[in-house]
Design a protein around this motif. Structure first.
Motif, PDB file in Angstrom:
ATOM      1  N   THR A  10      30.211  56.518  18.727  1.00  0.00           N
ATOM      2  CA  THR A  10      31.420  55.815  19.145  1.00  0.00           C
ATOM      3  C   THR A  10      32.462  56.803  19.643  1.00  0.00           C
ATOM      4  O   THR A  10      32.441  57.984  19.294  1.00  0.00           O
ATOM      5  N   GLY A  11      33.372  56.293  20.443  1.00  0.00           N
ATOM      6  CA  GLY A  11      34.555  57.049  20.792  1.00  0.00           C
ATOM      7  C   GLY A  11      35.513  57.012  19.622  1.00  0.00           C
ATOM      8  O   GLY A  11      35.331  56.246  18.670  1.00  0.00           O
ATOM      9  N   VAL A  12      36.530  57.853  19.670  1.00  0.00           N
ATOM     10  CA  VAL A  12      37.520  57.914  18.596  1.00  0.00           C
ATOM     11  C   VAL A  12      38.887  57.580  19.178  1.00  0.00           C
ATOM     12  O   VAL A  12      39.262  58.080  20.237  1.00  0.00           O
ATOM     13  N   THR A  13      39.605  56.723  18.468  1.00  0.00           N
ATOM     14  CA  THR A  13      40.939  56.320  18.883  1.00  0.00           C
ATOM     15  C   THR A  13      41.915  56.498  17.728  1.00  0.00           C
ATOM     16  O   THR A  13      41.513  56.565  16.568  1.00  0.00           O
ATOM     17  N   VAL A  14      43.181  56.562  18.069  1.00  0.00           N
ATOM     18  CA  VAL A  14      44.236  56.408  17.070  1.00  0.00           C
ATOM     19  C   VAL A  14      45.018  55.180  17.503  1.00  0.00           C
ATOM     20  O   VAL A  14      45.532  55.116  18.625  1.00  0.00           O
ATOM     21  N   VAL A  15      45.062  54.185  16.617  1.00  0.00           N
ATOM     22  CA  VAL A  15      45.820  52.966  16.886  1.00  0.00           C
ATOM     23  C   VAL A  15      47.203  53.157  16.285  1.00  0.00           C
ATOM     24  O   VAL A  15      47.342  53.622  15.148  1.00  0.00           O
ATOM     25  N   THR A  16      48.225  52.818  17.062  1.00  0.00           N
ATOM     26  CA  THR A  16      49.609  53.033  16.647  1.00  0.00           C
ATOM     27  C   THR A  16      50.417  51.747  16.778  1.00  0.00           C
ATOM     28  O   THR A  16      50.059  50.842  17.526  1.00  0.00           O
ATOM     29  N   ALA A  17      51.505  51.700  16.039  1.00  0.00           N
ATOM     30  CA  ALA A  17      52.449  50.571  16.100  1.00  0.00           C
ATOM     31  C   ALA A  17      53.766  51.060  15.507  1.00  0.00           C
ATOM     32  O   ALA A  17      53.938  52.253  15.223  1.00  0.00           O
ATOM     33  N   ARG A  18      54.667  50.130  15.312  1.00  0.00           N
ATOM     34  CA  ARG A  18      55.936  50.415  14.635  1.00  0.00           C
ATOM     35  C   ARG A  18      56.036  49.531  13.408  1.00  0.00           C
ATOM     36  O   ARG A  18      55.732  48.344  13.455  1.00  0.00           O
ATOM     37  N   LYS A  19      56.479  50.135  12.301  1.00  0.00           N
ATOM     38  CA  LYS A  19      56.747  49.355  11.094  1.00  0.00           C
ATOM     39  C   LYS A  19      57.990  48.511  11.316  1.00  0.00           C
ATOM     40  O   LYS A  19      58.747  48.731  12.269  1.00  0.00           O
ATOM     41  N   ALA A  20      58.238  47.575  10.422  1.00  0.00           N
ATOM     42  CA  ALA A  20      59.413  46.713  10.519  1.00  0.00           C
ATOM     43  C   ALA A  20      60.704  47.532  10.546  1.00  0.00           C
ATOM     44  O   ALA A  20      61.668  47.152  11.205  1.00  0.00           O
ATOM     45  N   ASN A  21      60.720  48.684   9.872  1.00  0.00           N
ATOM     46  CA  ASN A  21      61.913  49.537   9.847  1.00  0.00           C
ATOM     47  C   ASN A  21      62.002  50.460  11.062  1.00  0.00           C
ATOM     48  O   ASN A  21      62.903  51.292  11.142  1.00  0.00           O
ATOM     49  N   GLY A  22      61.056  50.349  12.000  1.00  0.00           N
ATOM     50  CA  GLY A  22      61.062  51.153  13.216  1.00  0.00           C
ATOM     51  C   GLY A  22      60.272  52.441  13.136  1.00  0.00           C
ATOM     52  O   GLY A  22      60.093  53.120  14.153  1.00  0.00           O
ATOM     53  N   ALA A  23      59.815  52.811  11.963  1.00  0.00           N
ATOM     54  CA  ALA A  23      59.045  54.048  11.810  1.00  0.00           C
ATOM     55  C   ALA A  23      57.668  53.893  12.466  1.00  0.00           C
ATOM     56  O   ALA A  23      57.048  52.829  12.393  1.00  0.00           O
ATOM     57  N   PRO A  24      57.165  54.962  13.097  1.00  0.00           N
ATOM     58  CA  PRO A  24      55.834  54.881  13.700  1.00  0.00           C
ATOM     59  C   PRO A  24      54.746  54.870  12.632  1.00  0.00           C
ATOM     60  O   PRO A  24      54.921  55.424  11.544  1.00  0.00           O
ATOM     61  N   VAL A  25      53.640  54.232  12.957  1.00  0.00           N
ATOM     62  CA  VAL A  25      52.483  54.179  12.074  1.00  0.00           C
ATOM     63  C   VAL A  25      51.245  54.398  12.933  1.00  0.00           C
ATOM     64  O   VAL A  25      51.201  53.977  14.092  1.00  0.00           O
ATOM     65  N   GLY A  26      50.253  55.106  12.378  1.00  0.00           N
ATOM     66  CA  GLY A  26      49.025  55.355  13.126  1.00  0.00           C
ATOM     67  C   GLY A  26      47.851  55.552  12.196  1.00  0.00           C
ATOM     68  O   GLY A  26      48.011  55.986  11.056  1.00  0.00           O
ATOM     69  N   VAL A  27      46.664  55.242  12.716  1.00  0.00           N
ATOM     70  CA  VAL A  27      45.441  55.406  11.938  1.00  0.00           C
ATOM     71  C   VAL A  27      44.278  55.657  12.897  1.00  0.00           C
ATOM     72  O   VAL A  27      44.216  55.077  13.980  1.00  0.00           O
ATOM     73  N   THR A  28      43.394  56.573  12.503  1.00  0.00           N
ATOM     74  CA  THR A  28      42.201  56.853  13.297  1.00  0.00           C
ATOM     75  C   THR A  28      41.211  55.705  13.140  1.00  0.00           C
ATOM     76  O   THR A  28      40.935  55.268  12.029  1.00  0.00           O
ATOM     77  N   ILE A  29      40.702  55.239  14.284  1.00  0.00           N
ATOM     78  CA  ILE A  29      39.794  54.090  14.313  1.00  0.00           C
ATOM     79  C   ILE A  29      38.644  54.399  15.263  1.00  0.00           C
ATOM     80  O   ILE A  29      38.873  54.854  16.379  1.00  0.00           O
ATOM     81  N   ASN A  30      37.413  54.142  14.821  1.00  0.00           N
ATOM     82  CA  ASN A  30      36.306  54.189  15.770  1.00  0.00           C
ATOM     83  C   ASN A  30      35.655  52.814  15.902  1.00  0.00           C
ATOM     84  O   ASN A  30      34.745  52.635  16.694  1.00  0.00           O
TER      85      ASN A  30
END
Length: 161
Positions: free
Chosen positions: A16-36
Motif C-alpha cells: 500500500t501507499g502511505v498517507t497522513v490524514v489531517t484535520a482540525r480539532k474543535a479547538n482549532g489545533a491540527p490533528v494527524g495520523v498515518t494511514i495506509n
C-alpha cells in the motif's frame, strides 16, 4: 475462526501507499495520523475513504471534523510517517505544512493531497470507515516527482527502477 496473525500476515502481502490524514480539532489545533488503509471509492461524485481504529487517540477529532485531508507521502517522508504513526495527533512544532481552504493541514513535500468533506462514518468492526467527498486536490509541482512511500509486509519499501 480466522487466525488473527495469519490474517495480518496475508493482508501485509498487499503493498500500500502511505498517507497522513489531517484535520482540525474543535479547538482549532491540527490533528494527524498515518494511514495506509486509504482507497478511492467513486469518480461521480468523487469519493474516497480511510479507516481509523476506534481506540485511536485522535478518533474523536476526526469524527467531529467536517473536513479532512489525505496527504500522499513520498519515499522521502518516512520520518514524517513514523511521526504520525500509532495513536496519532502528535506534536506539530517541527512539521512543515500549509493550511488548506477548509483549515486542514497540507503537508509540504507530499506527492499530492486530497481535501474532503466528511459524508459519513460507517461501522467497520473495531474501526470507523470515514467516507469523504473530494472538494479540492493537488499534485506536487514538477515533472520529476519522488517515488511514493510504500508499506509491505510490515516495513517501509521503495520502488526499484
Amino acid at each position: 475462526m480466522i487466525n488473527q496473525r495469519l490474517f495480518r500476515d496475508v493482508l501485509g502481502a498487499f503493498a500500500t501507499g502511505v498517507t497522513v490524514v489531517t484535520a482540525r480539532k474543535a479547538n482549532g489545533a491540527p490533528v494527524g495520523v498515518t494511514i495506509n488503509s486509504f482507497s478511492s471509492v467513486a469518480l461521480t461524485p468523487p469519493l474516497v475513504l480511510f479507516c481509523l481504529a476506534q481506540d485511536a487517540r485522535c478518533y474523536e477529532a476526526f469524527a467531529d471534523a467536517h473536513y479532512f485531508a489525505v496527504n500522499i507521502l513520498s519515499d522521502r517522508q518516512q520520518k514524517l510517517s513514523r511521526h504520525f504513526a500509532g495513536t496519532g495527533s502528535k506534536q506539530w512544532g517541527k512539521v512543515a505544512y500549509d493550511q488548506g481552504d477548509q483549515g486542514c493541514p497540507l503537508l509540504r513535500g507530499a506527492l499530492g493531497w486530497i481535501v474532503c468533506r466528511k459524508k459519513k462514518i460507517l461501522a467497520g468492526g473495531d474501526h470507523g470507515i470515514f467516507l469523504g467527498q473530494v472538494t479540492d486536490l493537488q499534485m506536487a509541482p514538477g515533472k520529476a516527482l519522488p517515488a511514493p512511500l510504500l508499506y509491505y509486509r510490515g516495513q517501509y519499501r521503495r520502488i526499484k527502477n
